[in-house]
Every structure is written in structure tokens, then in C-alpha cells.
Design an enzyme around this catalytic site. Structure first.
Site, mmCIF file in Angstrom:
data_model
loop_
_atom_site.group_PDB
_atom_site.id
_atom_site.type_symbol
_atom_site.label_atom_id
_atom_site.label_comp_id
_atom_site.label_asym_id
_atom_site.label_seq_id
_atom_site.Cartn_x
_atom_site.Cartn_y
_atom_site.Cartn_z
ATOM 1 N N ASN A 186 -10.317 -0.505 1.011
ATOM 2 C CA ASN A 186 -8.859 -0.370 0.918
ATOM 3 C C ASN A 186 -8.403 -0.880 -0.449
ATOM 4 O O ASN A 186 -8.471 -2.078 -0.722
ATOM 5 C CB ASN A 186 -8.229 -1.196 2.049
ATOM 6 N N HIS A 197 -3.054 6.644 3.129
ATOM 7 C CA HIS A 197 -3.576 5.420 2.527
ATOM 8 C C HIS A 197 -4.874 5.067 3.255
ATOM 9 O O HIS A 197 -4.936 5.085 4.495
ATOM 10 C CB HIS A 197 -2.537 4.300 2.671
ATOM 11 N N CYS A 240 0.813 -1.227 0.000
ATOM 12 C CA CYS A 240 0.000 0.000 0.000
ATOM 13 C C CYS A 240 0.842 1.272 0.000
ATOM 14 O O CYS A 240 0.312 2.376 -0.147
ATOM 15 C CB CYS A 240 -0.937 -0.004 1.189
HETATM 16 N N1 ACO Z 1 -17.932 -8.932 11.056
HETATM 17 C C1 ACO Z 1 -18.309 -9.204 12.305
HETATM 18 N N2 ACO Z 1 -17.432 -9.537 13.266
HETATM 19 C C2 ACO Z 1 -16.146 -9.591 12.946
HETATM 20 C C3 ACO Z 1 -15.682 -9.317 11.650
HETATM 21 C C4 ACO Z 1 -16.629 -8.975 10.668
HETATM 22 N N3 ACO Z 1 -16.303 -8.697 9.422
HETATM 23 N N4 ACO Z 1 -14.336 -9.438 11.631
HETATM 24 C C5 ACO Z 1 -13.955 -9.775 12.876
HETATM 25 N N5 ACO Z 1 -15.059 -9.886 13.669
HETATM 26 C C6 ACO Z 1 -15.118 -10.215 15.076
HETATM 27 C C7 ACO Z 1 -13.963 -11.094 15.524
HETATM 28 O O1 ACO Z 1 -14.246 -12.465 15.280
HETATM 29 C C8 ACO Z 1 -13.897 -10.770 16.995
HETATM 30 O O2 ACO Z 1 -14.899 -11.490 17.661
HETATM 31 P P1 ACO Z 1 -14.619 -12.112 19.137
HETATM 32 O O3 ACO Z 1 -14.364 -10.914 20.011
HETATM 33 O O4 ACO Z 1 -15.886 -12.829 19.427
HETATM 34 O O5 ACO Z 1 -13.421 -12.990 18.970
HETATM 35 C C9 ACO Z 1 -14.297 -9.285 17.066
HETATM 36 O O6 ACO Z 1 -14.995 -9.022 15.839
HETATM 37 C C10 ACO Z 1 -13.133 -8.339 17.189
HETATM 38 O O7 ACO Z 1 -12.137 -8.705 16.223
HETATM 39 P P2 ACO Z 1 -10.854 -7.825 16.006
HETATM 40 O O8 ACO Z 1 -10.013 -8.465 14.946
HETATM 41 O O9 ACO Z 1 -10.238 -7.526 17.326
HETATM 42 O O10 ACO Z 1 -11.531 -6.474 15.420
HETATM 43 P P3 ACO Z 1 -10.860 -5.075 15.158
HETATM 44 O O11 ACO Z 1 -11.605 -4.034 15.863
HETATM 45 O O12 ACO Z 1 -9.364 -5.134 15.335
HETATM 46 O O13 ACO Z 1 -11.140 -4.853 13.621
HETATM 47 C C11 ACO Z 1 -9.960 -4.908 11.547
HETATM 48 C C12 ACO Z 1 -10.574 -5.733 12.675
HETATM 49 C C13 ACO Z 1 -11.074 -4.093 10.905
HETATM 50 C C14 ACO Z 1 -9.374 -5.861 10.529
HETATM 51 C C15 ACO Z 1 -8.891 -3.954 12.127
HETATM 52 O O14 ACO Z 1 -8.022 -4.678 12.971
HETATM 53 C C16 ACO Z 1 -8.098 -3.280 11.066
HETATM 54 O O15 ACO Z 1 -8.609 -2.507 10.276
HETATM 55 N N6 ACO Z 1 -6.769 -3.498 11.048
HETATM 56 C C17 ACO Z 1 -5.904 -2.881 10.060
HETATM 57 C C18 ACO Z 1 -6.049 -3.629 8.807
HETATM 58 C C19 ACO Z 1 -5.360 -2.982 7.651
HETATM 59 O O16 ACO Z 1 -5.223 -1.799 7.602
HETATM 60 N N7 ACO Z 1 -4.967 -3.832 6.727
HETATM 61 C C20 ACO Z 1 -4.507 -3.436 5.484
HETATM 62 C C21 ACO Z 1 -3.114 -2.945 5.471
HETATM 63 S S1 ACO Z 1 -2.819 -2.425 3.916
HETATM 64 C C22 ACO Z 1 -1.960 -3.604 3.014
HETATM 65 O O17 ACO Z 1 -0.789 -3.622 3.008
HETATM 66 C C23 ACO Z 1 -2.752 -4.635 2.217
#
Ligand code: ACO
Length: 313
Positions: free
Chosen positions: A270, A240, A113
């Protein structure tokens, strides 16, 4: 060394838009969860479109908008993690489709990214010694082909699309920095030749989130220090678009300054290397970018790679 300025931008998106509501019919998630945790409302998904096809469309539009003589393009750089060929490069396909001359360099880079901003840094150096005036810098991604739709933690985030910019050497204020912290544990996708039999994005969201916040802060602070400026000298910050919460977190830190954090993740998700040029194009279209404005951009992603750039419009 001289800097660069951008003379035109354009974007290309697949025709198919996938809303959170539609996604939640096949994945165990909801519109509310996705909006609250990421700020995303919809994303585009390729059907017939390809990485090269979108790159070509965006590049053609950018050339048309700029009004430049395309024989003056000396570099085609495509930043992508999702080329349809290991070779030839996507950039070679762009060169052919646009009918560009042969005495130019065309190549792809992969800095995830951060790719578009790495690209600006690379062409800045290359243009110093180029016989031609312009560089075409494109971010194009077909991420839906490497998404595991059974992984709800990652499949809701990503979208397909392309953004293109035409750059030229300039005496306008320009600063650029690039960084790498070798890491493949928290965000990776197997490549050609891998012994593993899956070719999907693997991501530990929390770890990436933490890295992303620190990368933006580091990128912003590093470039301001180098330029001897503060956030009060900046008109827009274009990060980004990975997660609205990541950007909001950083925005809070700078809430007393005049810089505006541009966000459009709600509409595209994204799009990795394409997200920053898509933002720039949209901002131009809305009339937000005026000559002389200072735009601070920060890209970050797998690798971990990150890059920041201060560009004068
Ligand atoms: N829908 C519903 N529930 C979900 C979903 C979903 N899509 N995804 C995860 N959950 C649940 C999990 O199972 C978990 O449940 P539990 O508490 O019962 O175990 C709960 O939600 C919390 O999960 P987390 O992973 O802690 O959620 P978080 O608030 O961290 O959000 C996310 C996850 C959106 C992926 C976040 O961590 C994020 O945006 N991280 C950065 C990701 C990013 O920027 N990636 C791209 C980088 S760019 C590149 O190089 C490609």
C-alpha cells in the site's frame, strides 16, 4: 465545467525491495499470512530516497514522456502524508528541480490515500482559470519512516513510492466526487507539535477494512449514478491498493459486469497517495489503456476520506 484528461504518467520507486520472507525474519509474521490476508508479496523501502526525490523523478519522467513544453505547466500538486518538510512543500521542491517557471502555483495536499484523486478534482477546477495548459499531479509517499516495525498488524502493509500524472482540461467525459467522514480513531499518525512521543501509523485494521469496502462501493455507485452509466460502460476500475481482499470483495459484487479491476498490490504493498498513479503508469506501460476507454478510480484512506473519478483515456 470541463473535465480533464491525463496526457502522461510515470512512477519512481526506491531501489530496495523488501519481500515478505525478508520481513518475516525481523517481524513475527510469514509470507503465507501476508499473502493470504493482504495479497502483498513485496514492497519497496526508501534508503537514500525521499518523498521529494521520488516525486521529482516521477515528474521528470512524466514530462519527458509527454513531450510537452514544461513552461506550459501551471500547477504542481503533490499529494502526500509523508513530506520531509512541514515547509517548504514537496511541490515547491519539484518546481525548483524541474526548472519550472515562477508564475505557477505549487502546493501539497493531505487527503491520505485519497490524495491523488482529490488532486485531480482540485486541478480540474484550477485549470479552468489557468493561463497555462497543464497540471502536474503527483502522489509520493515515504511511509516506511512512520511504520512501527513492532506492530505486525500494520508494518506488513505499506510501501514507498511515487506516481505522477500530467493533466489538461478536456471535453472528454469526466466526473469527480470527494467525500469526508471525520474520523481519527481508527487510522492516524501524530504530527509535528503533538504531545505524544510516537510518530507511527496507528490502525485498527478491521475497522479500516469495513470502511474501505463501503467507500469503494459508495464511490463506484455515486460516480456511475452521476454519469448515468453502469459497470458495463467501464473498461477498468482502479482502486487504491490497500488490501487485495478489499478489492476482491467489491469485485465479487460486480462479477457480472465487464469492468476489470486492476490490481498490483502484490508488488508494491500500500503506497497510499502514490498507488493509483503507479497503477495507471503500469497499465499504460502494459498497453492496457487505449484512447476512449473509461477508467473508474476510487481512493480511500485516513480521515476518513474517499474520492471517485471517471476519466476517459
Ligand atoms: N502476521 C501474522 N499474524 C498476524 C499479523 C501478521 N502480520 N497481523 C495480525 N496477525 C494476527 C493477529 O494478531 C490476530 O491473531 P489472534 O487471532 O491470535 O488475535 C489474527 O492475525 C487476526 O488479526 P486481524 O487484525 O483480525 O486480521 P485481519 O484479517 O483483519 O487482517 C489487516 C489485518 C491485513 C490489517 C486487515 O484488517 C486490513 O487490511 N485492513 C485494512 C487496512 C488498510 O487498508 N489500511 C490502510 C488504509 S490506507 C491509509 O489511509 C493509510
Amino acid at each position: 465545467m470541463q473535465g480533464i484528461e491525463i496526457v502522461a504518467t510515470a512512477r519512481a520507486l526506491p531501489g530496495r525491495c523488501v519481500t515478505n520472507v525478508e520481513l518475516s525474519q525481523t517481524v513475527d509474521t510469514s509470507d503465507q499470512w501476508i499473502r493470504t490476508r493482504t495479497g502483498i508479496g513485496q514492497r519497496y523501502r526508501c534508503e537514500e530516497e525521499t518523498t521529494a526525490g521520488m516525486a521529482i523523478e516521477a515528474a521528470k519522467k512524466a514530462v519527458e514522456k509527454s513531450g510537452i513544453d514544461k513552461s506550459e505547466i501551471g500547477i504542481v500538486l503533490v499529494a502526500t502524508t509523508t513530506p520531509e518538510y512541514a515547509f517548504p512543500s514537496t511541490a515547491c521542491l519539484v518546481q525548483q528541480a524541474l526548472g519550472l517557471e515562477e508564475d505557477i502555483m505549487s502546493f501539497d495536499i493531505n487527503a491520505a490515500c485519497a490524495g491523488f484523486l482529490y488532486g485531480l478534482g482540485i486541478v480540474r477546477s484550477m485549470l479552468q482559470n489557468s493561463r497555462k495548459t497543464y497540471a502536474l499531479v503527483i502522489g509520493s509517499e515515504h511511509l516506511s519512516k512512520i511504520i512501527n516495525y513492532e506492530d505486525r498488524g500494520s508494518c506488513i502493509l505499506f510501501g514507498d513510492g511515487a506516481g505522477a500524472a500530467i493533466a489538461k482540461s478536456s471535453t472528454k467525459t469526466f466526473y469527480h466526487k470527494g467525500f469526508t467522514r471525520g474520523n481519527k480513531e481508527f487510522l492516524y499518525c501524530n504530527g509535528l507539535g503533538s504531545k505524544e512521543n510516537d510518530f507511527y501509523i496507528h490502525m485498527e485494521g478491521n475497522q479500516v477494512f469495513r470502511f474501505a469496502v463501503s467507500a469503494i462501493e459508495d464511490g463506484v455507485e455515486g460516480i456511475l449514478a452521476e454519469a448515468g452509466l453502469t459497470m458495463n460502460d467501464i473498461d477498468y476500475v482502479v482502486c487504491h491498493q490497500a488490501n487485495d481482499r478489499i478489492i476482491s470483495h467489491v469485485e465479487k459484487k460486480y462479477k457480472d459486469y465487464s469492468a476489470v479491476f486492476y490490481k498490483n498490490i502484490e508488488f508494491y504493498g500500500n503506497t497510499s497517495a502514490a498507488s493509483i498513479p503507479i497503477c495507471l503508469d503500469e497499465m499504460g506501460e502494459k498497453g492496457l489503456l487505449k484512447e476512449g476507454m473509461r477508467i473508474l478510480m476510487v481512493g480511500f484512506g485516513a480521515g476518513f476520506t474517499w474520492s471517485s473519478c471517471l476519466l476517459t483515456w
